[in-house]
Design an enzyme around this catalytic site. Sequence first.
Site, PDB file in Angstrom:
ATOM      1  N   ASN A  88       7.039 -51.759  13.588  1.00 35.87           N
ATOM      2  CA  ASN A  88       5.572 -51.926  13.558  1.00 35.87           C
ATOM      3  C   ASN A  88       4.901 -51.408  14.826  1.00 35.87           C
ATOM      4  O   ASN A  88       3.894 -50.698  14.754  1.00 35.87           O
ATOM      5  CB  ASN A  88       5.212 -53.400  13.345  1.00 35.87           C
ATOM      6  CG  ASN A  88       5.737 -53.919  12.021  1.00 35.87           C
ATOM      7  OD1 ASN A  88       6.210 -53.132  11.196  1.00 35.87           O
ATOM      8  ND2 ASN A  88       5.668 -55.224  11.803  1.00 35.87           N
TER       9      ASN A  88
ATOM     10  N   THR B 192     -36.395 -22.904   6.668  1.00 37.76           N
ATOM     11  CA  THR B 192     -36.357 -24.314   6.262  1.00 37.76           C
ATOM     12  C   THR B 192     -36.452 -24.294   4.746  1.00 37.76           C
ATOM     13  O   THR B 192     -37.117 -23.403   4.188  1.00 37.76           O
ATOM     14  CB  THR B 192     -37.528 -25.129   6.849  1.00 37.76           C
ATOM     15  OG1 THR B 192     -38.748 -24.567   6.376  1.00 37.76           O
ATOM     16  CG2 THR B 192     -37.530 -25.113   8.379  1.00 37.76           C
ATOM     17  N   HIS B 193     -35.763 -25.206   4.095  1.00 36.20           N
ATOM     18  CA  HIS B 193     -35.712 -25.225   2.619  1.00 36.20           C
ATOM     19  C   HIS B 193     -35.205 -23.892   2.066  1.00 36.20           C
ATOM     20  O   HIS B 193     -35.542 -23.520   0.949  1.00 36.20           O
ATOM     21  CB  HIS B 193     -37.077 -25.542   2.004  1.00 36.20           C
ATOM     22  CG  HIS B 193     -37.747 -26.742   2.600  1.00 36.20           C
ATOM     23  ND1 HIS B 193     -37.626 -28.005   2.060  1.00 36.20           N
ATOM     24  CD2 HIS B 193     -38.508 -26.882   3.717  1.00 36.20           C
ATOM     25  CE1 HIS B 193     -38.317 -28.864   2.806  1.00 36.20           C
ATOM     26  NE2 HIS B 193     -38.858 -28.210   3.824  1.00 36.20           N
TER      27      HIS B 193
ATOM     28  N   SER C 101     -11.881  -8.337  -6.219  1.00 34.85           N
ATOM     29  CA  SER C 101     -11.828  -8.963  -7.536  1.00 34.85           C
ATOM     30  C   SER C 101     -10.733  -8.301  -8.343  1.00 34.85           C
ATOM     31  O   SER C 101     -10.492  -7.098  -8.208  1.00 34.85           O
ATOM     32  CB  SER C 101     -13.174  -8.784  -8.236  1.00 34.85           C
ATOM     33  OG  SER C 101     -13.002  -8.855  -9.633  1.00 34.85           O
TER      34      SER C 101
ATOM     35  N   LYS D 254     -16.111  -5.236  -5.792  1.00 39.20           N
ATOM     36  CA  LYS D 254     -16.346  -6.517  -5.113  1.00 39.20           C
ATOM     37  C   LYS D 254     -15.623  -6.644  -3.778  1.00 39.20           C
ATOM     38  O   LYS D 254     -14.493  -6.207  -3.616  1.00 39.20           O
ATOM     39  CB  LYS D 254     -15.875  -7.677  -6.018  1.00 39.20           C
ATOM     40  CG  LYS D 254     -16.708  -7.908  -7.248  1.00 39.20           C
ATOM     41  CD  LYS D 254     -18.119  -8.406  -6.968  1.00 39.20           C
ATOM     42  CE  LYS D 254     -18.135  -9.816  -6.440  1.00 39.20           C
ATOM     43  NZ  LYS D 254     -17.848 -10.817  -7.461  1.00 39.20           N
TER      44      LYS D 254
ATOM     45  N   ASN E 292     -15.335 -10.053  -1.535  1.00 34.73           N
ATOM     46  CA  ASN E 292     -15.755 -11.456  -1.530  1.00 34.73           C
ATOM     47  C   ASN E 292     -15.444 -12.147  -0.199  1.00 34.73           C
ATOM     48  O   ASN E 292     -14.343 -11.992   0.323  1.00 34.73           O
ATOM     49  CB  ASN E 292     -15.045 -12.209  -2.659  1.00 34.73           C
ATOM     50  CG  ASN E 292     -15.330 -11.596  -4.006  1.00 34.73           C
ATOM     51  OD1 ASN E 292     -16.443 -11.128  -4.265  1.00 34.73           O
ATOM     52  ND2 ASN E 292     -14.315 -11.561  -4.864  1.00 34.73           N
TER      53      ASN E 292
ATOM     54  N   GLU F 251     -16.137 -18.973   2.139  1.00 29.90           N
ATOM     55  CA  GLU F 251     -16.285 -19.913   1.014  1.00 29.90           C
ATOM     56  C   GLU F 251     -15.358 -21.115   1.197  1.00 29.90           C
ATOM     57  O   GLU F 251     -15.723 -22.256   0.914  1.00 29.90           O
ATOM     58  CB  GLU F 251     -15.968 -19.211  -0.307  1.00 29.90           C
ATOM     59  CG  GLU F 251     -16.985 -18.146  -0.682  1.00 29.90           C
ATOM     60  CD  GLU F 251     -16.486 -17.255  -1.808  1.00 29.90           C
ATOM     61  OE1 GLU F 251     -16.372 -17.740  -2.946  1.00 29.90           O
ATOM     62  OE2 GLU F 251     -16.208 -16.075  -1.546  1.00 29.90           O
TER      63      GLU F 251
ATOM     64  N   TYR G  16       0.742 -56.271  10.454  1.00 25.27           N
ATOM     65  CA  TYR G  16       1.270 -55.111   9.742  1.00 25.27           C
ATOM     66  C   TYR G  16       1.370 -55.396   8.244  1.00 25.27           C
ATOM     67  O   TYR G  16       1.839 -56.453   7.818  1.00 25.27           O
ATOM     68  CB  TYR G  16       2.657 -54.698  10.269  1.00 25.27           C
ATOM     69  CG  TYR G  16       3.165 -53.463   9.529  1.00 25.27           C
ATOM     70  CD1 TYR G  16       2.780 -52.200   9.920  1.00 25.27           C
ATOM     71  CD2 TYR G  16       3.954 -53.591   8.388  1.00 25.27           C
ATOM     72  CE1 TYR G  16       3.173 -51.076   9.221  1.00 25.27           C
ATOM     73  CE2 TYR G  16       4.357 -52.468   7.681  1.00 25.27           C
ATOM     74  CZ  TYR G  16       3.964 -51.216   8.106  1.00 25.27           C
ATOM     75  OH  TYR G  16       4.341 -50.104   7.399  1.00 25.27           O
TER      76      TYR G  16
END
Length: 454
Positions: free
Chosen positions: A105, A150-151, A272, A278, A280, A285, A312
Site C-alpha cells: 500500500n 469572436t463567434h 485521401s 486531398k 488533410n 485534427e 487502501y
Amino acid sequence: MSRFSEPQDPLFQALNSSISFDFRLAPYDLAQSLAHARMLCHSKIIGADDLAEIERGLAQIRAEVDEDRFEIKPDDEDVHMAIERRLTEIVGDAGARLHTARSRNDQVATDVAMLVRAHSLTGIQHLKRLMGTLVEVAEAHLDWPMPGYTHLQRAQPVYLSHHLLAYFWKFRRDLQRFNFCLTATDDLPLGAGALAGVNFDTSRMFVAQELGFAGISENSLDAVSNRDFVLDYLSAAATCATHLSQLGAEIVLWSSEEFGFCEVADRFASGSSLMPQKKNPDAAELLRAKAPRVTGRLVTLHGVLHGLPLTYNKDLQEDKEQLFDAIDTVELCLEVANEMLATIAFDRERLAGAASDEFLAATDVADLLVKRGIPFREAHGVVAGVVRGAVERGKTLSELTQEELGELAPDLDSEYYELLREGAWLESKVSEGGTALARVRDQLGQARHILEEG
Ligand code: ARG
C-alpha cells in the site's frame, strides 16, 4: 501455508491482476526497494550481508528490465510481487527480508508519486520547447495582419504574432500546473506501512533523501489513500490537452480552402484513399480530438476516488491506466504540436486580404466619435447604422459617398475617410497587452525572459 483453501478463480485473477499495465512502474519500484533496503540496514533492521545480497539481486533485475528480458510468471499479480518473487529467486532469504516494514500500500503510492514527478518534469520540458517554437514563429511573422475573431466572425484585426503568442501564455499556465505536481509529490508515502505505521524504528527521511522527496507524509492513513498528485497531474494534462485541441482546431480551419491561412508540412498531413487532390491536416485534427480522452481520465479517477472510505481499497489500482494513458497522450500531442508548428507555412496575402475587410474598422470609427465627446454607447449605435447602410447598398465603408455618410451619420466627416484610408487599425491598439507592434515586441521580450529564466 496460505490463508486460503483454494486457488484463485481465473476470472477473479483476470479482474484483479494489474501486471499487464503496472509493470511500467518497475524502474521506480526497483529504485524504491533499493532505498528501502539501505534504510533497513542503516536502521539495523537487516544486516549488511543481507543488504549486499539485495543490492546484487536488484541490480540483476534492473538489467533484466532494461534489456526487456524480465520474465513475468502467471502468479505475478502485480509489479511489486513480480519483483519480490524474482529477487527471492536470485538471492533467497535476503530477498524475502526486503518487505520488512513495508506494505504494497505504501509501496504503490510511492511508485506512482515517483512516476508522476518524472512525467511532470517531462511535460515541463515539452512545454518549454513548444513555447520556444511559438516565440520563434511569432517573431518570424511579427507584422503579418490577420483578422481576429469572436463567434468565428471577423471582429478586429490582429498580428499573427499576437495570435500565436496567445498560446504561449496558455502553455505557460500549463507549465505552472505541471510545476505544482512537483510540490504535490513532495512527501514520501513509504514508511506508512499498510495503513497504521510499522513496528520498527525506521528512518523515513533517509528514504526520502535517497529518492529525492522533500519530506515525508505526516499521517500514515493519508499516505496510503492519497492520490491527489494523480488528480493534479490529470488536471494539468487535461487543461493542456484542451489548449492543444484549440490550437489544433484553428489549424484545421486555417488549412481549409475557405480560410487558406496556412499549410501544414506534408509530413504532418495525409492524403485521401479516394480523392487524389486531398491534403488533410490529420495531425491537427487529432490534437483537436484527443482532449476529451484526457479529460475523461481525470473524470474517471474522480469517480473512482469519490466516496472511497479510508484507507487502501483495491479501487485505487484503477488510478494507473488512467494516468498512463493521459501521460502517453499528452506527451505525444505536445511533441507533435511542436513539430507541426515549427514547420507550418502561413500565407501572408490570404491573411492580409482577410484582415483588410473594412468592416473590421467599425470600432475604430466609433472611437473617432468618442474622441469628440460622444458617449461610446451612442457612437456604437451611429456606426452600426453606417455599417447597415453600407451593407444594404452593397458597398464597403469607404465606398459610401459623403452624401450617404451625411445622411447616416452627420457627425462623421473627412476624418472618417482618412481613418479608413490609413488602415492603421492594428497600430492604434496601443493599450498594454494589445496588438500594436510595440506591444507585441514587449510581449515577445517577456516571453523570451520567461524561457531564459528556465
Ligand atoms: N496492485 C496494487 C495497486 O495497484 C498494489 C497494492 C496492493 N495492495 C493490497 N492491499 N492488495 O493498488
